[in-house]
Scaffold this active site. Sequence first.
Site, PDB file in Angstrom:
ATOM      1  N   ILE A 140      -1.497 -13.759 -13.987  1.00  0.00           N
ATOM      2  CA  ILE A 140      -1.420 -14.658 -12.829  1.00  0.00           C
ATOM      3  C   ILE A 140      -0.158 -15.516 -12.950  1.00  0.00           C
ATOM      4  O   ILE A 140       0.572 -15.740 -11.974  1.00  0.00           O
ATOM      5  CB  ILE A 140      -2.663 -15.592 -12.756  1.00  0.00           C
ATOM      6  CG1 ILE A 140      -3.967 -14.849 -12.947  1.00  0.00           C
ATOM      7  CG2 ILE A 140      -2.632 -16.415 -11.467  1.00  0.00           C
ATOM      8  CD1 ILE A 140      -4.324 -13.862 -11.904  1.00  0.00           C
ATOM      9  N   ASP A 171       3.750 -21.142 -23.075  1.00  0.00           N
ATOM     10  CA  ASP A 171       2.802 -20.054 -23.315  1.00  0.00           C
ATOM     11  C   ASP A 171       2.831 -19.718 -24.803  1.00  0.00           C
ATOM     12  O   ASP A 171       3.898 -19.616 -25.409  1.00  0.00           O
ATOM     13  CB  ASP A 171       3.211 -18.815 -22.482  1.00  0.00           C
ATOM     14  CG  ASP A 171       2.070 -17.814 -22.316  1.00  0.00           C
ATOM     15  OD1 ASP A 171       1.744 -17.477 -21.166  1.00  0.00           O
ATOM     16  OD2 ASP A 171       1.515 -17.382 -23.343  1.00  0.00           O
ATOM     17  N   ASN A 218      -1.880 -13.702 -25.270  1.00  0.00           N
ATOM     18  CA  ASN A 218      -2.364 -12.593 -24.424  1.00  0.00           C
ATOM     19  C   ASN A 218      -1.298 -12.266 -23.387  1.00  0.00           C
ATOM     20  O   ASN A 218      -1.586 -12.010 -22.215  1.00  0.00           O
ATOM     21  CB  ASN A 218      -3.688 -12.999 -23.738  1.00  0.00           C
ATOM     22  CG  ASN A 218      -4.288 -11.824 -22.953  1.00  0.00           C
ATOM     23  OD1 ASN A 218      -4.001 -10.657 -23.254  1.00  0.00           O
ATOM     24  ND2 ASN A 218      -5.065 -12.124 -21.936  1.00  0.00           N
ATOM     25  N   SER A 270     -12.383 -20.777 -11.364  1.00  0.00           N
ATOM     26  CA  SER A 270     -12.889 -19.423 -11.128  1.00  0.00           C
ATOM     27  C   SER A 270     -14.171 -19.473 -10.316  1.00  0.00           C
ATOM     28  O   SER A 270     -14.955 -20.410 -10.433  1.00  0.00           O
ATOM     29  CB  SER A 270     -13.160 -18.753 -12.486  1.00  0.00           C
ATOM     30  OG  SER A 270     -13.876 -17.551 -12.325  1.00  0.00           O
ATOM     31  N   ALA A 271     -14.406 -18.446  -9.532  1.00  0.00           N
ATOM     32  CA  ALA A 271     -15.647 -18.327  -8.751  1.00  0.00           C
ATOM     33  C   ALA A 271     -16.856 -18.298  -9.667  1.00  0.00           C
ATOM     34  O   ALA A 271     -17.984 -18.565  -9.238  1.00  0.00           O
ATOM     35  CB  ALA A 271     -15.598 -17.059  -7.913  1.00  0.00           C
ATOM     36  N   TYR A 283     -17.242 -18.804 -21.305  1.00  0.00           N
ATOM     37  CA  TYR A 283     -15.993 -18.819 -20.534  1.00  0.00           C
ATOM     38  C   TYR A 283     -16.220 -19.577 -19.225  1.00  0.00           C
ATOM     39  O   TYR A 283     -15.501 -20.507 -18.889  1.00  0.00           O
ATOM     40  CB  TYR A 283     -15.517 -17.385 -20.244  1.00  0.00           C
ATOM     41  CG  TYR A 283     -14.609 -17.320 -19.038  1.00  0.00           C
ATOM     42  CD1 TYR A 283     -15.098 -16.886 -17.805  1.00  0.00           C
ATOM     43  CD2 TYR A 283     -13.299 -17.756 -19.124  1.00  0.00           C
ATOM     44  CE1 TYR A 283     -14.282 -16.884 -16.694  1.00  0.00           C
ATOM     45  CE2 TYR A 283     -12.485 -17.756 -18.011  1.00  0.00           C
ATOM     46  CZ  TYR A 283     -12.983 -17.316 -16.801  1.00  0.00           C
ATOM     47  OH  TYR A 283     -12.178 -17.325 -15.692  1.00  0.00           O
ATOM     48  N   LYS A 292     -14.906 -23.451 -17.776  1.00  0.00           N
ATOM     49  CA  LYS A 292     -14.262 -23.751 -16.487  1.00  0.00           C
ATOM     50  C   LYS A 292     -15.019 -24.882 -15.782  1.00  0.00           C
ATOM     51  O   LYS A 292     -14.431 -25.797 -15.200  1.00  0.00           O
ATOM     52  CB  LYS A 292     -14.234 -22.509 -15.595  1.00  0.00           C
ATOM     53  CG  LYS A 292     -13.325 -21.385 -16.070  1.00  0.00           C
ATOM     54  CD  LYS A 292     -11.858 -21.769 -16.008  1.00  0.00           C
ATOM     55  CE  LYS A 292     -10.953 -20.588 -16.319  1.00  0.00           C
ATOM     56  NZ  LYS A 292      -9.525 -20.946 -16.316  1.00  0.00           N
ATOM     57  N   TYR A 299     -10.566 -18.928  -8.260  1.00  0.00           N
ATOM     58  CA  TYR A 299     -10.124 -17.552  -8.000  1.00  0.00           C
ATOM     59  C   TYR A 299     -11.336 -16.650  -7.824  1.00  0.00           C
ATOM     60  O   TYR A 299     -12.312 -16.765  -8.578  1.00  0.00           O
ATOM     61  CB  TYR A 299      -9.380 -16.963  -9.187  1.00  0.00           C
ATOM     62  CG  TYR A 299      -8.188 -17.668  -9.727  1.00  0.00           C
ATOM     63  CD1 TYR A 299      -7.643 -17.224 -10.937  1.00  0.00           C
ATOM     64  CD2 TYR A 299      -7.584 -18.748  -9.107  1.00  0.00           C
ATOM     65  CE1 TYR A 299      -6.527 -17.830 -11.487  1.00  0.00           C
ATOM     66  CE2 TYR A 299      -6.493 -19.371  -9.660  1.00  0.00           C
ATOM     67  CZ  TYR A 299      -5.961 -18.904 -10.860  1.00  0.00           C
ATOM     68  OH  TYR A 299      -4.867 -19.512 -11.424  1.00  0.00           O
ATOM     69  N   ASN A 332     -11.407 -12.293  -7.272  1.00  0.00           N
ATOM     70  CA  ASN A 332     -11.013 -11.233  -8.211  1.00  0.00           C
ATOM     71  C   ASN A 332      -9.570 -10.788  -8.010  1.00  0.00           C
ATOM     72  O   ASN A 332      -9.306  -9.930  -7.159  1.00  0.00           O
ATOM     73  CB  ASN A 332     -11.976 -10.040  -8.070  1.00  0.00           C
ATOM     74  CG  ASN A 332     -13.341 -10.368  -8.618  1.00  0.00           C
ATOM     75  OD1 ASN A 332     -13.999 -11.304  -8.192  1.00  0.00           O
ATOM     76  ND2 ASN A 332     -13.775  -9.592  -9.615  1.00  0.00           N
ATOM     77  N   ASN A 353     -11.534  -5.313 -19.568  1.00  0.00           N
ATOM     78  CA  ASN A 353     -12.881  -5.717 -19.142  1.00  0.00           C
ATOM     79  C   ASN A 353     -13.025  -5.534 -17.639  1.00  0.00           C
ATOM     80  O   ASN A 353     -14.091  -5.235 -17.131  1.00  0.00           O
ATOM     81  CB  ASN A 353     -13.110  -7.217 -19.444  1.00  0.00           C
ATOM     82  CG  ASN A 353     -12.995  -7.522 -20.921  1.00  0.00           C
ATOM     83  OD1 ASN A 353     -13.712  -6.937 -21.731  1.00  0.00           O
ATOM     84  ND2 ASN A 353     -12.081  -8.407 -21.278  1.00  0.00           N
ATOM     85  N   ASP A 380     -23.696  -9.614 -14.691  1.00  0.00           N
ATOM     86  CA  ASP A 380     -23.225  -9.277 -13.347  1.00  0.00           C
ATOM     87  C   ASP A 380     -24.242  -9.711 -12.295  1.00  0.00           C
ATOM     88  O   ASP A 380     -25.450  -9.713 -12.559  1.00  0.00           O
ATOM     89  CB  ASP A 380     -23.025  -7.755 -13.220  1.00  0.00           C
ATOM     90  CG  ASP A 380     -21.645  -7.325 -13.683  1.00  0.00           C
ATOM     91  OD1 ASP A 380     -20.785  -8.197 -13.875  1.00  0.00           O
ATOM     92  OD2 ASP A 380     -21.419  -6.121 -13.864  1.00  0.00           O
TER      93      ASP A 380
HETATM   94  C1  WQD Z   1     -15.881  -6.283 -10.988  1.00  0.00           C
HETATM   95  C2  WQD Z   1     -16.959  -5.267 -10.661  1.00  0.00           C
HETATM   96  C3  WQD Z   1     -18.455  -4.782 -12.481  1.00  0.00           C
HETATM   97  C4  WQD Z   1     -15.486  -2.804 -15.019  1.00  0.00           C
HETATM   98  C5  WQD Z   1     -14.738 -11.416 -13.867  1.00  0.00           C
HETATM   99  C6  WQD Z   1     -14.955 -12.827 -14.304  1.00  0.00           C
HETATM  100  C7  WQD Z   1     -14.195 -13.751 -13.394  1.00  0.00           C
HETATM  101  C8  WQD Z   1     -12.744 -13.347 -13.382  1.00  0.00           C
HETATM  102  C9  WQD Z   1     -12.636 -11.923 -12.836  1.00  0.00           C
HETATM  103  C10 WQD Z   1     -11.447 -14.380 -15.117  1.00  0.00           C
HETATM  104  C11 WQD Z   1     -18.317  -5.653 -11.254  1.00  0.00           C
HETATM  105  C12 WQD Z   1     -17.649  -3.546 -12.079  1.00  0.00           C
HETATM  106  C13 WQD Z   1     -16.077  -3.473 -13.960  1.00  0.00           C
HETATM  107  C14 WQD Z   1     -15.896  -1.481 -15.331  1.00  0.00           C
HETATM  108  C15 WQD Z   1     -17.443  -1.553 -13.515  1.00  0.00           C
HETATM  109  N1  WQD Z   1     -12.190 -13.365 -14.685  1.00  0.00           N
HETATM  110  N2  WQD Z   1     -17.028  -2.851 -13.227  1.00  0.00           N
HETATM  111  N3  WQD Z   1     -16.864  -0.903 -14.565  1.00  0.00           N
HETATM  112  O1  WQD Z   1     -17.049  -9.495 -13.355  1.00  0.00           O
HETATM  113  O2  WQD Z   1     -16.476  -9.792 -10.889  1.00  0.00           O
HETATM  114  O3  WQD Z   1     -15.331 -11.205 -12.609  1.00  0.00           O
HETATM  115  O4  WQD Z   1     -13.364 -11.099 -13.769  1.00  0.00           O
HETATM  116  O5  WQD Z   1     -11.075 -15.339 -14.494  1.00  0.00           O
HETATM  117  O6  WQD Z   1     -14.305 -15.070 -13.873  1.00  0.00           O
HETATM  118  O7  WQD Z   1     -16.335 -13.131 -14.186  1.00  0.00           O
HETATM  119  O8  WQD Z   1     -14.791  -8.792 -12.438  1.00  0.00           O
HETATM  120  O9  WQD Z   1     -13.436  -6.732 -12.693  1.00  0.00           O
HETATM  121  O10 WQD Z   1     -15.042  -7.387 -14.551  1.00  0.00           O
HETATM  122  O11 WQD Z   1     -15.940  -6.509 -12.406  1.00  0.00           O
HETATM  123  O12 WQD Z   1     -18.312  -1.002 -12.835  1.00  0.00           O
HETATM  124  O13 WQD Z   1     -15.397  -0.817 -16.302  1.00  0.00           O
HETATM  125  O14 WQD Z   1     -16.613  -4.016 -11.261  1.00  0.00           O
HETATM  126  O15 WQD Z   1     -19.801  -4.426 -12.734  1.00  0.00           O
HETATM  127  O16 WQD Z   1     -19.316  -5.273 -10.326  1.00  0.00           O
HETATM  128  P1  WQD Z   1     -16.038  -9.793 -12.306  1.00  0.00           P
HETATM  129  P2  WQD Z   1     -14.756  -7.331 -13.105  1.00  0.00           P
END
Ligand code: WQD
Length: 339
Positions: free
Chosen positions: A12, A31, A35, A124-125, A149, A153, A177, A179, A198, A295
């Site tokens: 970002i 920084d 990461n 973050s949301a 985490y 926030k 934020y 996504n 992740n 989730d």
């Molecule tokens: C999105 C969707 C997963 C990976 C997180 C944090 C949030 C912010 C953004 C930091 C979900 C699905 C994901 C995979 C999948 N992070 N998925 N297979 O969880 O909405 O938000 O990241 O600021 O604070 O909570 O984002 O991209 O991890 O997941 O099916 O290998 O994709 O289940 O439905 P998320 P995500």
Amino acid sequence: MNILLTGGAGYIGSHTAVELIGAGHHVIIADNLSNSSPEAVRRIGELTGTAPAFYEIDVCDRAALDQVFAQEKPEAVIHLAGLKAVGESVREPLRYYRNNLDAALTLLEVMAAYDVKIFVFSSSATVYGEPGVSLFTEDMPRGVCSSPYGRSKQMIEQFLEDSSAADPSLSVVMLRYFNPVGAHESGRIGEDPDGIPNNLMPYISQVAVGRLPRLTIFGNDWPTPDGTCLRDYLHVVDLARGHLAAVEYAVGRTGCEAINLGTGQGRSVLEMVNAFSSASGVEIPYVFGPRRPGDIAAYWADPSRAAKLLHWHAELTLEDMCRDSWNWQKDNPHGYSEE
Ligand code: WQD
């Protein structure tokens, strides 16, 4: 303005630096590169023609931060530096609380010492928790978070609200934020997660470029139209422009505002997979796996306060998000490292 951008070498941060410099601001990046890569800082200079001032410091290091303030005299701070991996925070809560809370507190103390009043925070949301509705609006209370985490926030938002109440001359914007996905259209900067991603979009793009064999979709039995989770994905360049709008909004104001940055539209995991395949021409093999702990089925932003206060709304499309993600990943198969 002289703007201190913490975490400015990150995903970002690097996109935000490009927009700030493009708007004529003088950007100072602090920084610790835990990461992120110095190559990202170099490329910010390449893209804008202006190399940002760069300090490889830990924002928790009071003496080092004090030196940056003394030398650079920032007029505003945009604070993005922080640990952000949800799962990792569950395994290492103390490291997350120490790093994220300490950085925010140290920044606020040094700002007070130098009479700096403008603070834009990367929230973050996730702070909404699981409110039982899908449309997240800023007047909703902070909810019950499922990770240290997310709780870090929430705690920093509380620090900011209390600081603003104690010092009415402070001007604080907490950007929640949704996504962020995508990359700068040049393909020169983008998301470069450490290890196995992740998040969904970097995982998809690493499958597309052949670094990972297939995507596992976490659950196809959710109460949604196609059974996969809905999220509000927004282009990282739109998000970066939201920071520019926020810091310029904060000038000449006081108080503490929480503002969502999202498109206002939820999209499913399967929609993202199909949109990426269409934009890249690459099929994404996937399997359905079990739901991921923490989730929730569906949420997206009410973006109306950002429109009203910042005159900001997301402009880039889902196709832009996917095309730009692929453009970055195919040009940089191993991110910033030269493998
Ligand atoms: C999105 C969707 C997963 C990976 C997180 C944090 C949030 C912010 C953004 C930091 C979900 C699905 C994901 C995979 C999948 N992070 N998925 N297979 O969880 O909405 O938000 O990241 O600021 O604070 O909570 O984002 O991209 O991890 O997941 O099916 O290998 O994709 O289940 O439905 P998320 P995500």
